[in-house]
Design a protein around this motif. Structure first.
Motif, short mmCIF file in Angstrom:
data_model
loop_
_atom_site.label_atom_id
_atom_site.label_comp_id
_atom_site.label_asym_id
_atom_site.label_seq_id
_atom_site.Cartn_x
_atom_site.Cartn_y
_atom_site.Cartn_z
N GLY A 69 0.85 -1.19 0.00
CA GLY A 69 0.00 0.00 0.00
C GLY A 69 0.88 1.24 0.00
O GLY A 69 0.58 2.24 -0.67
N THR A 70 1.97 1.18 0.74
CA THR A 70 2.90 2.31 0.82
C THR A 70 3.43 2.65 -0.57
O THR A 70 3.48 3.82 -0.97
CB THR A 70 4.08 1.94 1.75
OG1 THR A 70 3.56 1.65 3.05
CG2 THR A 70 5.10 3.06 1.84
N GLU A 71 3.82 1.63 -1.30
CA GLU A 71 4.35 1.87 -2.65
C GLU A 71 3.27 2.47 -3.55
O GLU A 71 3.54 3.38 -4.34
CB GLU A 71 4.88 0.57 -3.25
CG GLU A 71 5.56 0.80 -4.59
CD GLU A 71 6.03 -0.48 -5.25
OE1 GLU A 71 6.65 -1.32 -4.58
OE2 GLU A 71 5.75 -0.64 -6.45
N THR A 172 -7.05 8.35 -3.70
CA THR A 172 -7.45 7.99 -2.34
C THR A 172 -6.74 6.72 -1.90
O THR A 172 -6.56 5.79 -2.69
CB THR A 172 -8.99 7.86 -2.20
OG1 THR A 172 -9.31 7.79 -0.81
CG2 THR A 172 -9.56 6.62 -2.88
N ASP A 173 -6.30 6.72 -0.64
CA ASP A 173 -5.68 5.56 -0.03
C ASP A 173 -6.83 4.74 0.58
O ASP A 173 -7.39 5.13 1.60
CB ASP A 173 -4.69 6.05 1.04
CG ASP A 173 -4.09 4.92 1.85
OD1 ASP A 173 -4.69 3.83 1.90
OD2 ASP A 173 -3.02 5.14 2.46
N ALA A 174 -7.17 3.64 -0.10
CA ALA A 174 -8.30 2.82 0.36
C ALA A 174 -7.81 1.54 1.04
O ALA A 174 -8.53 0.55 1.11
CB ALA A 174 -9.20 2.48 -0.83
N THR A 195 -4.50 0.05 -2.69
CA THR A 195 -4.97 -1.06 -1.84
C THR A 195 -3.76 -1.91 -1.45
O THR A 195 -2.69 -1.79 -2.04
CB THR A 195 -5.97 -1.98 -2.58
OG1 THR A 195 -5.30 -2.56 -3.70
CG2 THR A 195 -7.20 -1.26 -3.04
N SER A 196 -3.98 -2.78 -0.47
CA SER A 196 -2.91 -3.66 -0.01
C SER A 196 -3.49 -5.01 0.39
O SER A 196 -4.55 -5.06 1.03
CB SER A 196 -2.23 -2.99 1.20
OG SER A 196 -1.22 -3.83 1.71
N ALA A 197 -2.81 -6.09 0.02
CA ALA A 197 -3.37 -7.45 0.22
C ALA A 197 -3.42 -7.88 1.69
O ALA A 197 -4.33 -8.59 2.10
CB ALA A 197 -2.57 -8.46 -0.58
N HIS A 198 -2.42 -7.42 2.48
CA HIS A 198 -2.33 -8.01 3.82
C HIS A 198 -3.36 -7.46 4.82
O HIS A 198 -3.42 -7.89 5.96
CB HIS A 198 -0.91 -7.92 4.38
CG HIS A 198 -0.48 -6.57 4.85
ND1 HIS A 198 -0.41 -6.24 6.18
CD2 HIS A 198 -0.08 -5.47 4.17
CE1 HIS A 198 0.03 -4.99 6.30
NE2 HIS A 198 0.23 -4.51 5.10
N LYS A 199 -4.17 -6.50 4.36
CA LYS A 199 -5.25 -6.01 5.23
C LYS A 199 -6.56 -6.76 4.95
O LYS A 199 -7.56 -6.54 5.59
CB LYS A 199 -5.50 -4.51 5.00
CG LYS A 199 -4.26 -3.65 5.01
CD LYS A 199 -3.70 -3.42 6.39
CE LYS A 199 -2.52 -2.47 6.31
NZ LYS A 199 -1.95 -2.15 7.59
N ILE A 200 -6.52 -7.61 3.92
CA ILE A 200 -7.76 -8.32 3.55
C ILE A 200 -7.52 -9.84 3.52
O ILE A 200 -8.04 -10.52 2.65
CB ILE A 200 -8.32 -7.82 2.19
CG1 ILE A 200 -7.26 -7.94 1.08
CG2 ILE A 200 -8.81 -6.38 2.29
CD1 ILE A 200 -7.85 -7.89 -0.32
#
Ligand code: PLP
Length: 385
Positions: A69-71, A172-174, A195-200
């Motif tokens: 997500g940071t990237e 937007t950072d979702a 988006t980022s995978a490790h939050k889901i």
């Protein structure tokens, strides 16, 4: 163990583990290779891309896989600025994740003007602020969909409308909303979304950036032809497979998790308010990702509570994982007006798919006693407003 830090990261869903294990055993080809074992991996990656795109209401060609997500946040902001050399201003909110805030710090050193949109006591941005803040030199507005520490959801649709009227791109950072509330790129009206995978319930080290078709943006990494030449480098194939599967599971489960988590979180919130004196709820009561519960426990240091809970194998957080252990006070809690000593007494609990009613009952059984005992030995005296 009772894990109440799902905003920091989530455990892998068993279906994700299964899919990734199978892929690891069977597929090793380079997706850029033209022979069958390479093509097969390319197809698997594109299947994941399609699943993620569909979940966002986007098309496959609008998704670029990243390393986090940071990237994705870095890519959106720096990529747009790079593509508009005549523009040298950006607008972000005061409560963005460090992935955006630190990027802004870096850009300020490069003589980019950063304007910070203030928030009210609930953590909601002031939309009127944009009217004067946007100038012809503004390249991009970046406002997070929901905050990771207090969960407040921002009126992104309204900001998008303002941005469109002024001809400015909006990101937007979702990372904290995807999988928790409806995230549809067209309904939100945004140009870029992280988006980022490790939050889901997917793996760590893989994210995605949605880039609306036609958006002017420069590549993040130069090299081969991967990711439509926007982010070169051989793909994190195993990560992408896990990300795709995590999203497939999300879609399959529909609203099931959402309703259950909301119910459990409400019980936890009410329980804390009823059983523990001198607490202050932080965040918006309604416009919030409901599984995020942030309270200040007056007269205490949050770390003492966190460690006492950890001895009972109950895991919570003092804020964002990225600022954990840092001496400074949370910029989010400061921005909503908390005094430093109140901010330092704040604990975030974030619920997820695998939490149970029993978890909540246990926490409500242990926490009041922990707080009471710590208060008995606490030397802190915080004045209440
Ligand atoms: N943005 C928000 C709102 C987050 O909560 C996080 C992670 O905590 C990130 C970005 C960073 O995502 P990642 O850990 O994938 O780099």
């Amino acid at each position: 163990m009772i894990y109440l830090d799902n905003n920091a990261t989530t455990p892998l869903d068993p279906a994700v583990v299964e899919k990734m294990s199978q892929f690891l055993k069977e597929d090793f080809g380079n997706p850029s290779s033209l022979y069958p074992i390479g093509r097969a991996v390319k197809d698997i990656i594109n299947e994941g891309r399609e699943t993620i795109a569909k979940a966002l209401g986007a098309s496959r060609t609008e998704i670029v896989f990243t390393g986090s997500g940071t990237e994705s946040d870095n890519f959106a902001i720096r990529g747009v600025l790079d593509a508009f050399p005549e523009k040298d201003e950006i607008i972000i909110s005061a409560i963005e994740h460090p992935a955006v805030l630190r990027t802004a710090d870096y850009l300020e050193k490069k003589r980019i003007k950063v304007t910070y949109v203030p928030v009210d006591e609930f953590g909601t941005i002031d939309v009127d602020f944009f009217k004067d803040a946007i100038t012809p030199r503004t390249a991009i507005i970046s406002i997070m969909h929901a905050n990771n520490e207090i969960g407040t959801i921002q009126p992104i649709e309204t900001v998008s409308k303002i941005a469109k009227e002024k001809g400015v791109l909006i990101h937007t950072d979702a990372v904290q909303t995807f999988g928790k509330i409806d995230v549809d790129v067209n309904r939100l009206g945004i140009d870029l979304l992280s988006t980022s995978a490790h939050k889901i319930y997917g793996p760590k080290g893989v994210g995605a950036l949605y880039i609306r078709k036609g958006t002017k943006i420069s590549p993040l990494i130069y090299g081969g032809h991967q990711e439509r030449e926007m982010r070169a480098g051989t793909e994190n194939t195993i990560g992408i497979v896990g990300f795709g599967e995590a999203v497939r599971v999300l879609r399959e489960r529909g609203d099931k998790d959402k309703k259950r988590i909301e119910k459990l979180a409400e019980k936890l919130k009410k329980g804390i308010e009823e059983k523990i004196p001198k607490v202050k709820f932080n965040g918006h009561d309604k416009k919030r990702i409901k599984g995020t519960i942030n309270f200040s426990y007056l007269n205490l240091e949050a770390e003492a509570i966190l460690l006492a809970l950890a001895t009972k194998e109950i895991y919570v957080s003092t804020g964002s994982a990225c600022s954990e252990g840092a001496e400074e006070v949370s910029h989010v809690l400061s921005a909503i007006g908390l005094k430093p000593e109140v901010a330092r007494s704040s604990i975030r609990m974030s619920l997820g798919r695998f939490n149970t009613e029993e978890d909540i009952d246990t926490v409500l059984g242990e926490l009041p006693e922990i707080v009471e005992k710590l208060r008995q030995i606490s030397a802190l005296e915080i004045e209440e407003d």
